[in-house]
Enzyme design. Sequence first.
Site, PDB file in Angstrom:
ATOM      1  N   ARG A 238      36.580  59.450  64.222  1.00 56.36           N
ATOM      2  CA  ARG A 238      38.034  59.149  64.436  1.00 56.36           C
ATOM      3  C   ARG A 238      39.067  58.905  63.496  1.00 56.36           C
ATOM      4  NH1 ARG A 238      39.942  54.534  65.539  1.00 56.36           N
ATOM      5  NH2 ARG A 238      37.977  53.771  66.583  1.00 56.36           N
ATOM      6  N   HIS A 242      42.218  53.913  67.331  1.00 56.16           N
ATOM      7  CA  HIS A 242      41.388  54.088  68.698  1.00 56.16           C
ATOM      8  C   HIS A 242      42.893  54.506  69.677  1.00 56.16           C
ATOM      9  CE1 HIS A 242      38.975  53.283  72.180  1.00 56.16           C
ATOM     10  NE2 HIS A 242      39.784  52.526  72.311  1.00 56.16           N
ATOM     11  N   TYR A 251      38.821  46.883  60.788  1.00 54.21           N
ATOM     12  CA  TYR A 251      37.375  47.041  60.937  1.00 54.21           C
ATOM     13  C   TYR A 251      36.815  48.052  60.088  1.00 54.21           C
ATOM     14  CZ  TYR A 251      39.008  50.137  64.522  1.00 54.21           C
ATOM     15  OH  TYR A 251      39.614  51.137  65.152  1.00 54.21           O
TER      16      TYR A 251
END
Length: 342
Positions: A238, A242, A251
């Site tokens: 991705r 998100h 992260y």
Amino acid sequence: MVRYLDEGEFPLAEEEALRLYRAMRRARFFDEKALTLQRQGRLGVYAPFMGQEAAQVGVALALEERDWVVPSYRESAMLLAKGLPIHTLILYWRAHPAGWRFPEGVRAVNPYIPIATQIPQAVGLALAGRYRGEDWVVATSIGDGGTSEGDFHEGLNFAAVFGAPVVFLVQNNGYAISVPKSRQMKVDYVARRAEGYGMPGVVVDGNDAFAVYLEAKKAVERARKGEGPTLLEALTYRLAPHTTSDDPSRYRSKEEEEAWRAKDPILRLRKALEGRGLWDEEAEKALLLELEEEFQRELALADEAPEPRPEEIVEHVYAEMGPDQRRAWEALRRGLHVEEVE
């Protein structure tokens, strides 16, 4: 275990490959526009799919018109490839009731927001087709994080036991929101779990549109011949957050993102087409102009949608309203509290 195509392999007919590219580029165009609309306050929280077009479009185009897709919230590309109009998808992401009514002939259900609840329901839809004497296959999709939910395992077991004609697409993009795969499971590939349920598990390079499409075709053919379900794991990434409320820099590193950006599925397919003399910069400009014109027409249609009535929010829960929905509908229609409706 991963199915890779040889470098330079061109396994599709030229027309088929061009159709695949155009559908993927159209999906990316929508994704970019949707992000802009969300930042402008013209769309709700949105789940981008940039980088996962090959997985979603490859599976959708492997299906026939009679087949169904049962998507999660990130599968806007799959829905577009299955024929959902852009203005309907915009309205869906605006939480407008008109975006919940998919046109007749578009065999897709609304995206599922709760994680993994679509899996057993996709199996139910597949078995319903069998009981009705219909020859349809159901493709459903989930992320790697969703495979840790109980619904995923229950759905796969049920599908295997009853030989349901389902293709389970796992888009393994490496993260369950912010949690890396290494913190979710000990197996190297999600597809290894398929053996425990008695179905084939296939791992494919999810950024290779040809590979996804070909493996999805095989899985659809198996299902239609009565050979049961397949778990197809597409290894992808991705490139975007998100959702539009996420900050992926907390992260994962920029170096990781850039490494995957070099594997962009759209760039890979475009290079393959250019290598065969099927695409060039002029063709790309013409396509982008066509997509811009289409998007503006569809956006205008979405903007013209009438203000929804309050009672519409309960009109789509079931095919026919039960007593609870009827009371809520009456209350909303009359501007009352539910307890005031006799």
